[in-house]
Design a protein around this motif. Structure first.
Motif, short mmCIF file in Angstrom:
data_model
loop_
_atom_site.label_atom_id
_atom_site.label_comp_id
_atom_site.label_asym_id
_atom_site.label_seq_id
_atom_site.Cartn_x
_atom_site.Cartn_y
_atom_site.Cartn_z
N SER A 120 0.77 -1.29 -0.03
CA SER A 120 0.13 -0.05 0.17
C SER A 120 0.89 1.33 0.08
O SER A 120 0.73 2.20 -0.60
CB SER A 120 -0.88 0.01 1.14
N GLY A 121 2.05 1.06 0.65
CA GLY A 121 2.88 2.44 0.83
C GLY A 121 3.57 2.67 -0.66
O GLY A 121 3.79 3.76 -1.04
N ILE A 122 4.02 1.45 -1.25
CA ILE A 122 4.54 1.80 -2.64
C ILE A 122 3.67 2.22 -3.83
O ILE A 122 3.96 2.86 -4.26
CB ILE A 122 5.10 0.14 -2.98
N ILE A 123 2.52 1.58 -3.55
CA ILE A 123 1.47 1.98 -4.40
C ILE A 123 1.08 3.70 -4.21
O ILE A 123 0.90 4.39 -5.19
CB ILE A 123 0.10 1.36 -4.20
N ALA A 124 0.74 4.17 -2.85
CA ALA A 124 0.57 5.35 -2.79
C ALA A 124 1.70 6.42 -3.10
O ALA A 124 1.43 7.47 -3.40
CB ALA A 124 0.28 5.51 -1.09
N GLY A 125 2.96 5.70 -3.10
CA GLY A 125 3.95 6.67 -3.49
C GLY A 125 4.05 6.94 -5.04
O GLY A 125 4.43 7.93 -5.56
N VAL A 126 3.45 5.86 -5.64
CA VAL A 126 3.24 6.25 -7.06
C VAL A 126 2.08 7.25 -7.37
O VAL A 126 2.36 8.18 -8.39
CB VAL A 126 2.89 4.77 -7.75
N LEU A 127 1.04 7.14 -6.74
CA LEU A 127 -0.31 8.05 -6.71
C LEU A 127 0.09 9.41 -6.47
O LEU A 127 -0.55 10.40 -6.79
CB LEU A 127 -1.22 7.48 -6.15
N VAL A 128 0.95 9.55 -5.58
CA VAL A 128 1.23 10.91 -5.01
C VAL A 128 2.09 12.03 -6.09
O VAL A 128 3.06 11.35 -6.48
CB VAL A 128 2.12 10.97 -3.42
N PRO A 129 1.62 13.03 -6.27
CA PRO A 129 2.33 14.08 -7.54
C PRO A 129 3.63 14.33 -7.03
O PRO A 129 3.59 14.43 -5.82
CB PRO A 129 1.26 14.74 -7.68
N GLY A 130 4.50 14.45 -7.85
CA GLY A 130 5.54 14.89 -7.51
C GLY A 130 6.71 13.78 -6.98
O GLY A 130 6.43 12.70 -7.37
N GLY A 131 7.74 14.27 -6.43
CA GLY A 131 8.58 13.27 -5.86
C GLY A 131 9.62 12.90 -6.86
O GLY A 131 9.85 13.34 -7.91
N ASP A 132 10.66 12.02 -6.38
CA ASP A 132 11.60 11.65 -7.14
C ASP A 132 11.30 10.71 -8.29
O ASP A 132 10.73 9.56 -8.01
CB ASP A 132 12.67 10.74 -6.23
N ARG A 133 11.81 10.95 -9.56
CA ARG A 133 11.40 10.15 -10.61
C ARG A 133 11.76 8.70 -10.62
O ARG A 133 11.38 7.98 -11.12
CB ARG A 133 11.99 10.81 -11.77
N ALA A 134 13.24 8.74 -10.15
CA ALA A 134 13.88 7.42 -9.98
C ALA A 134 13.07 6.49 -8.93
O ALA A 134 12.68 5.28 -9.29
CB ALA A 134 15.17 7.29 -9.83
N ASP A 135 12.63 7.16 -7.94
CA ASP A 135 11.96 6.45 -6.90
C ASP A 135 10.46 5.78 -7.56
O ASP A 135 10.10 4.69 -7.15
CB ASP A 135 11.55 7.46 -5.61
N ARG A 136 9.85 6.70 -8.34
CA ARG A 136 8.61 6.41 -8.80
C ARG A 136 8.74 5.31 -9.71
O ARG A 136 7.96 4.33 -9.71
CB ARG A 136 8.14 7.62 -9.64
#
Length: 141
Positions: free
Chosen positions: A34-50
């Motif tokens: 759920s945290g991994i999916i939430a990190g994809v859905l949140v705008p912005g952030g590190d592109r490599a992490d996404r």
């Protein structure tokens, strides 16, 4: 016909454990879906992490598909009406956000780290699941 065998269950558990440990060692993060999916859905952030998160999620779909290509294809049979399965899926998603994690984050990784919060969360969702199965079974059993 049940296809459960203790050996295959043990091998699957060991593979999940090894995967969780490797994810923690290599990324410094818990392998909570759920945290991994939430990190994809949140705008912005590190592109490599996404991209890493998207690759992880893709692996969740690709691996069973590859097994499906080489193994016999079992018939898919829902014990409950499809609408109940869909609503259940949304409720599980809501519960993971409310509980701050899912079975993989709390149940596998958190309990392995002796996290009191994860132990309480896992007990809560397991008891909730048992009650839900019992209640639904009374109406659709």
């Amino acid at each position: 016909m049940e296809s459960f065998t203790p050996i295959s269950a043990m091998i699957g558990g060991v593979l999940i454990g090894i995967s969780a440990v490797l994810f923690m060692l290599l990324n410094g993060r818990i392998a909570g879906i759920s945290g991994i999916i939430a990190g994809v859905l949140v705008p912005g952030g590190d592109r490599a992490d996404r991209y890493q998160r998207l690759a992880f999620i893709a692996g969740l779909f690709i691996a069973p598909f590859l097994v499906w290509l080489v193994e016999a294809r079992p018939a898919v049979n829902f014990p409950q009406p499809l609408w109940m399965v869909v609503i259940g899926g949304f409720l599980v998603g809501f519960g993971t956000r409310l509980g701050g994690g899912c079975t993989s984050g709390h149940g596998v990784c958190g309990i392995a780290r002796f996290s009191k919060r994860s132990i309480v969360a896992t007990l809560t969702f397991m008891v909730s699941a048992m009650i839900t199965v019992f209640v639904i079974g009374q109406f659709y059993g």
